[in-house]
Design an enzyme around this catalytic site. Structure first.
Site, PDB file in Angstrom:
ATOM      1  CE  LYS A 238       5.409  -1.218  -1.569  1.00 21.05           C
ATOM      2  NZ  LYS A 238       4.780  -2.389  -1.083  1.00 21.05           N
TER       3      LYS A 238
ATOM      4  CG  HIS B  15       4.881  -6.008   4.916  1.00 20.33           C
ATOM      5  ND1 HIS B  15       4.869  -5.444   3.663  1.00 20.33           N
ATOM      6  CD2 HIS B  15       4.709  -7.331   4.714  1.00 20.33           C
ATOM      7  CE1 HIS B  15       4.684  -6.393   2.756  1.00 20.33           C
ATOM      8  NE2 HIS B  15       4.588  -7.551   3.369  1.00 20.33           N
TER       9      HIS B  15
ATOM     10  CG  ASP C 162       4.670  -3.531  -5.194  1.00 25.05           C
ATOM     11  OD1 ASP C 162       4.114  -2.910  -4.264  1.00 25.05           O
ATOM     12  OD2 ASP C 162       4.436  -4.727  -5.460  1.00 25.05           O
TER      13      ASP C 162
ATOM     14  CG  HIS D 167       9.046  -5.171   0.418  1.00 29.12           C
ATOM     15  ND1 HIS D 167       8.707  -4.362   1.464  1.00 29.12           N
ATOM     16  CD2 HIS D 167       7.895  -5.343  -0.295  1.00 29.12           C
ATOM     17  CE1 HIS D 167       7.414  -4.057   1.403  1.00 29.12           C
ATOM     18  NE2 HIS D 167       6.902  -4.643   0.337  1.00 29.12           N
TER      19      HIS D 167
ATOM     20  CE  LYS E 106       2.539  -7.866  -7.463  1.00 31.71           C
ATOM     21  NZ  LYS E 106       2.362  -8.271  -6.073  1.00 31.71           N
TER      22      LYS E 106
HETATM   23  O1  BG6 Z   1       4.162 -11.762   0.906  1.00 35.67           O
HETATM   24  P1  BG6 Z   1       3.656 -10.477   1.429  1.00 35.67           P
HETATM   25  O2  BG6 Z   1       4.012 -10.229   2.843  1.00 35.67           O
HETATM   26  O3  BG6 Z   1       2.203 -10.287   1.140  1.00 35.67           O
HETATM   27  O4  BG6 Z   1       4.434  -9.364   0.622  1.00 35.67           O
HETATM   28  C1  BG6 Z   1       4.309  -9.234  -0.757  1.00 35.67           C
HETATM   29  C2  BG6 Z   1       3.516  -7.983  -1.092  1.00 35.67           C
HETATM   30  O5  BG6 Z   1       4.213  -6.876  -0.563  1.00 35.67           O
HETATM   31  C3  BG6 Z   1       3.551  -5.633  -0.771  1.00 35.67           C
HETATM   32  O6  BG6 Z   1       4.262  -4.609  -0.138  1.00 35.67           O
HETATM   33  C4  BG6 Z   1       3.459  -5.392  -2.250  1.00 35.67           C
HETATM   34  O7  BG6 Z   1       2.790  -4.153  -2.480  1.00 35.67           O
HETATM   35  C5  BG6 Z   1       2.707  -6.510  -2.916  1.00 35.67           C
HETATM   36  O8  BG6 Z   1       2.669  -6.304  -4.326  1.00 35.67           O
HETATM   37  C6  BG6 Z   1       3.334  -7.844  -2.590  1.00 35.67           C
HETATM   38  O9  BG6 Z   1       2.495  -8.858  -3.076  1.00 35.67           O
END
Ligand code: BG6
Length: 459
Positions: free
Chosen positions: A136, A166, A223, A228, A327
């Site tokens: 992504k 993911h 993002d 997600h 964030k």
């Molecule tokens: O908690 P995880 O699995 O690291 O996922 C969060 C992250 O997911 C990522 O896909 C984002 O680009 C990040 O900004 C984010 O911090």
């Protein structure tokens, strides 16, 4: 393991980048160490002029303790790095002449470079069974995602395209399926008759962490939410699939997302965008987001985004879904909270604190909690809130290991289908347009605070 055990190659384009070192290689190391991957040749390609020893050192560091396990050690021992311009057909041909068995080409690249590399692949004869693995953000709008889909399906068929999210490899996210469809007690309550609202929140302590090159062009909406959090929404709202056959399962998710739109249709009412200013987060003093190295202040990139969505199906009509991710927020909160309607009435004579029942699905730490009201200790007619909590550890594999397993097994179950990627942009597009035109002004929140005023969140 469902792959047939024959040799495969993972070719990473963009191997010298942050994603490869931070997420992809550690996930791969864990998968190899678990004995769940085929005999694997790992090829790295990138613009940096690295020698083999440097690359091997990077892979070894990223594999960590897993490097000792036999399959991981074998892959580490044979891994190779090619310095290449991956947007050039002749370089791609050179890379592909070094593969062994079926190749999965992982584009760990910025979206614009991915698109160019794919254009170049049109002029390259690909080995039988080649898979394309994309990160992504998949495009930047519904139309650019559709154009990218058209381009990709000129290279390989849809079932060979893995659009990675993911979060779909996170065990707690996948637990939504078990929670909903393997129990009698929750699923009948999930719908507008009993549910007041749903919050899906992923607030992080993390700030920019040196990722300006990527993040400043993406922002919190692309993002986290367009990708997600909409996948989580789909799992929470889909109808029970008849099976986990990838076609059936992904149809059910797509159906829920097709019914999803902005609540009330007005981005001024149903969205919030904000950006952190200087502040203290734990023992770290953070600068203004716009003062971070590599940030272009004219972009007005948001570091926190909120949307309220409606899922216009018979089951969910009238229930607001609030999605938020930020964030540099003090309270690292990663959960989906289903808030139930209050009981119709309390019998006269029962009193004390009441409040809605809530089911909380935690994505980190992984846990499940149910808030409800009982008579409690002491005065038997005085009500007390209580929480039933189940803590469970993470899955055997880290999320990237889990999604890579699907790639090597040729199983698209945990990857995002092309039409779904387009739907997810369609859902957020009224908001991106309103934000771009300045209709919804960006607001500030100090790093280390709980976010901006005016949040739509209920809990
Ligand atoms: O908690 P995880 O699995 O690291 O996922 C969060 C992250 O997911 C990522 O896909 C984002 O680009 C990040 O900004 C984010 O911090």
């Amino acid at each position: 393991m469902t792959n047939d055990g024959s040799a495969q190659t993972l070719l990473i384009l963009g191997a010298s980048g942050d994603l490869t070192a931070r997420l992809l290689l550690p996930g791969l190391g864990a998968l190899l160490a678990a004995g769940d991957a085929p005999p694997l040749t790992l090829l790295g390609a990138g613009s940096d002029d690295w020698d083999e020893a440097h690359w091997r050192g990077r892979v070894s560091d990223a594999f960590g303790d897993h490097r000792e396990a036999e399959p991981a050690a074998r892959t580490l021992g044979s891994t190779r790095y090619h310095s290449a311009d991956v947007t050039k057909a002749e370089d791609l041909r050179r890379l592909l002449s070094d593969v062994d068995g079926t190749v999965s080409i992982f584009f760990a690249l910025p979206p614009a470079v991915t698109a160019k590399a794919c254009e170049a692949l049109l002029d390259v004869e690909l080995p039988e069974g080649t898979r394309l693995v994309l990160e992504k953000p998949f495009g930047t709008s519904a139309s650019s995602a559709a154009a990218l889909n058209r381009l990709l399906t000129r290279i390989v068929p849809e079932e060979k395209i893995h659009r990675i999210d993911h979060f779909l490899g996170k065990s707690t996210v996948l637990n939504i399926l078990g929670l909903r469809f393997a129990n009698r007690i929750f699923e009948p309550l999930l719908g507008s008759e009993h549910v007041e609202s749903v919050d899906i929140v992923f607030d992080e302590n993390l700030a920019l962490e040196g990722r300006a090159g990527y993040y400043d062009k993406a922002g919190a909406l692309a993002d986290m939410i367009q990708s997600h959090l909409l996948q989580i929404l789909a799992l929470l709202t889909m109808e029970a699939p008849e099976s986990l056959d990838p076609g059936v399962f992904r149809d059910a998710k797509a159906e829920a997302l097709r019914a999803t739109r902005l609540w009330g249709g007005d981005p001024k009412e149903s969205s919030l965008r904000a950006r952190y200013t200087a502040g203290k987060l734990g023992d770290r003093q953070l600068p203004d987001y716009v003062a971070e190295e590599g940030v272009d202040p004219s972009r007005e990139t948001e570091t926190l985004a909120e949307l309220v969505l409606a899922v216009d199906t018979w089951r969910w009509a009238g229930v607001p879904f609030r999605l938020r991710s930020g964030k540099a927020v003090a309270n690292s909160r990663k959960e989906a909270v289903i808030t139930f309607k209050e009981p119709q009435r309390l019998p006269d004579g029962l009193h004390g604190p009441d409040g809605p029942n809530r089911l909380r699905i935690g994505f980190g730490p992984d846990c499940l909690a149910l808030d409800f009201t009982i008579n409690g200790p002491g005065d038997p007619f005085e009500l007390d809130p209580i929480t039933l909590k189940a803590d469970f550890g993470p899955g055997d594999l880290p999320p990237y290991g889990e999604v890579l397993r699907g790639v090597f097994d040729d199983d698209p179950l945990l990857s995002v289908r092309g039409d779904v990627a387009e739907q997810c942009w369609r859902i957020v597009e009224p908001v991106t347009k309103a934000w771009r035109s300045g209709e919804v002004p960006i607001v500030n929140y100090p790093a280390g605070s709980d976010g901006p005023e005016g949040s739509h969140l209920d809990v």
